[in-house]
Design a protein around this motif. Sequence first.
Motif, PDB file in Angstrom:
ATOM      1  N   ALA A  78      43.429   3.660  20.783  1.00  0.00           N
ATOM      2  CA  ALA A  78      42.292   3.685  20.189  1.00  0.00           C
ATOM      3  C   ALA A  78      40.747   3.975  20.799  1.00  0.00           C
ATOM      4  O   ALA A  78      39.956   4.426  20.326  1.00  0.00           O
ATOM      5  N   ILE A  79      40.782   3.736  22.087  1.00  0.00           N
ATOM      6  CA  ILE A  79      39.622   4.041  22.750  1.00  0.00           C
ATOM      7  C   ILE A  79      39.036   5.288  22.619  1.00  0.00           C
ATOM      8  O   ILE A  79      38.038   5.519  22.690  1.00  0.00           O
TER       9      ILE A  79
ATOM     10  N   PRO B  71      34.320   7.460  20.906  1.00  0.00           N
ATOM     11  CA  PRO B  71      33.233   8.481  20.920  1.00  0.00           C
ATOM     12  C   PRO B  71      32.587   8.904  19.522  1.00  0.00           C
ATOM     13  O   PRO B  71      31.424   9.063  19.247  1.00  0.00           O
ATOM     14  N   PHE B  72      33.655   9.129  18.814  1.00  0.00           N
ATOM     15  CA  PHE B  72      33.424   9.358  17.386  1.00  0.00           C
ATOM     16  C   PHE B  72      32.637   8.441  16.497  1.00  0.00           C
ATOM     17  O   PHE B  72      31.389   8.678  15.820  1.00  0.00           O
ATOM     18  N   PHE B  73      32.943   7.031  16.719  1.00  0.00           N
ATOM     19  CA  PHE B  73      32.106   6.057  16.113  1.00  0.00           C
ATOM     20  C   PHE B  73      30.735   6.071  16.600  1.00  0.00           C
ATOM     21  O   PHE B  73      29.821   5.874  16.010  1.00  0.00           O
ATOM     22  N   GLY B  74      30.599   6.206  17.858  1.00  0.00           N
ATOM     23  CA  GLY B  74      29.229   6.098  18.656  1.00  0.00           C
ATOM     24  C   GLY B  74      28.464   7.174  18.250  1.00  0.00           C
ATOM     25  O   GLY B  74      27.388   7.195  17.688  1.00  0.00           O
ATOM     26  N   GLY B  75      29.343   8.317  18.218  1.00  0.00           N
ATOM     27  CA  GLY B  75      28.397   9.722  17.791  1.00  0.00           C
ATOM     28  C   GLY B  75      28.001   9.487  16.357  1.00  0.00           C
ATOM     29  O   GLY B  75      26.740  10.232  16.026  1.00  0.00           O
TER      30      GLY B  75
ATOM     31  N   THR C   7      29.625  -0.256  19.822  1.00  0.00           N
ATOM     32  CA  THR C   7      30.142   0.767  20.804  1.00  0.00           C
ATOM     33  C   THR C   7      30.746  -0.101  22.092  1.00  0.00           C
ATOM     34  O   THR C   7      31.541   0.307  22.701  1.00  0.00           O
ATOM     35  N   VAL C   8      29.852  -1.054  22.560  1.00  0.00           N
ATOM     36  CA  VAL C   8      30.165  -1.837  23.833  1.00  0.00           C
ATOM     37  C   VAL C   8      31.077  -2.903  23.695  1.00  0.00           C
ATOM     38  O   VAL C   8      32.046  -3.085  24.330  1.00  0.00           O
TER      39      VAL C   8
ATOM     40  N   LEU D   2      34.934  14.163   9.076  1.00  0.00           N
ATOM     41  CA  LEU D   2      34.513  14.713  10.508  1.00  0.00           C
ATOM     42  C   LEU D   2      35.569  14.174  11.240  1.00  0.00           C
ATOM     43  O   LEU D   2      35.796  14.400  12.355  1.00  0.00           O
ATOM     44  N   PHE D   3      36.183  12.713  10.935  1.00  0.00           N
ATOM     45  CA  PHE D   3      37.063  12.203  11.567  1.00  0.00           C
ATOM     46  C   PHE D   3      38.504  12.945  11.680  1.00  0.00           C
ATOM     47  O   PHE D   3      38.898  13.198  13.015  1.00  0.00           O
TER      48      PHE D   3
END
Length: 411
Positions: free
Chosen positions: A196-197, A201-205, A227-228, A316-317
């Motif tokens: 899942a990690i 980057p998709f979620f953060g972006g 994100t963190v 996008l995902f």
Amino acid sequence: MKYLIKSYSFYFSVIFFFSLFVSTVLIVNSFPADNEYYINGDEGTYYKQAKQINEQGLSGFEANADVFLKDSYLSLYPPPIRLVHVFLASLALKFSDTIFSLSCLSLVYYIVHCIVCFFFIKKYWGVEAALLAGIFICFSPLSCGMAGRALTESGYYLFFTLSLFSLIDYLTIKDTKKVVLFVLFFCISILIKESAIFVLPFFGGLLITEKYFLKKNIPFFDIVVMTVSPVLLSFLSYIFVFGGIDKVIDVFLVINKINMAEPHLYIKLYNSGPWYQYFVDYFMLSAPISLLFLLFAGFYLTNPQKRTSQLNILFLFFVYFLFVFSFLPQNVRYAQPVDLIYRICAALMVLQMFKSVSLPIIVKRGSLIIVFLLIISSDVSSFHNFFMVNKIYDPISYSLFLAEKFFTIWQ
């Protein structure tokens, strides 16, 4: 008028839950017999890890890590870092100390996932779309197949979907409560399946794009927390249950070596291929849904007025997944979130097609029911063929083609 709308929604909900009941009965009937579980495979590994928790309590997590580090043979199987799944599996074993209990856990994951999807889709696309998409999701051959196995896929699918839906809700209504839900659900996703990690980057972006490029009112603090926090909380969980950071590092070094530096022969032979392999596998599993998804994708791209922020995120995902996960072991059971997008889009395409046709309302409804039943029949037939008749454990391309006698044809 409000009474009619509520009544309409109620009856559609009843139909959905009846469909979910039918699909659940089908899945229960597909459960493996006791001698059909792979006790020396992934299923057996989860069973042994969960049993260790019941015998030793929380110290069982550290014991699982010690066994994993000492026995190089175990490095070929699921690592001991899938804490949430193993913990929930240990609870399932308290009802019945058999591997069958882990299949029941997968079934519970599946049922909750279907219900969550129905109400989320209803909120953004209406009750008609929720009914069609919800039933498509209930009878997904991939989801039904995984719901009968004693594996992590159904659990990961549930909590990843909850993470994605929480993020969409947050970006739509800007409710800070959704931040907490997203962090919780995504952290659980990581602790069920560490891959899942790669979605972070998709979620953060997406959050950064919404704030800085689309000028949405998103606090920078929320972006940092979302994100963190999931990664930090997951890492702290590992340190807590494994008894220190040194053991955590040792476990991850072994995992990295197996998955990246020296991948197992099975991964090389059966979990690799071109980026479009997912399209082929999904078409094998559900041809009508695949065709409807592709039709809707073309319709969506050529009709800007039909676009919504929620669908934009899903597409996008979809693109992000195809790009990033083409570099990782490729297996359609790892890609159930894409199956979700397929089925939502397929439902919207069916509705769009019948709205665009100039026919009497009775004819439209009758035609819609017939088409709908044909799609469901196709999915049920696919599930029966692949997972009940051929008893596929891992729906890799080779197994799917073998079940369809593809290799026999070419010989």
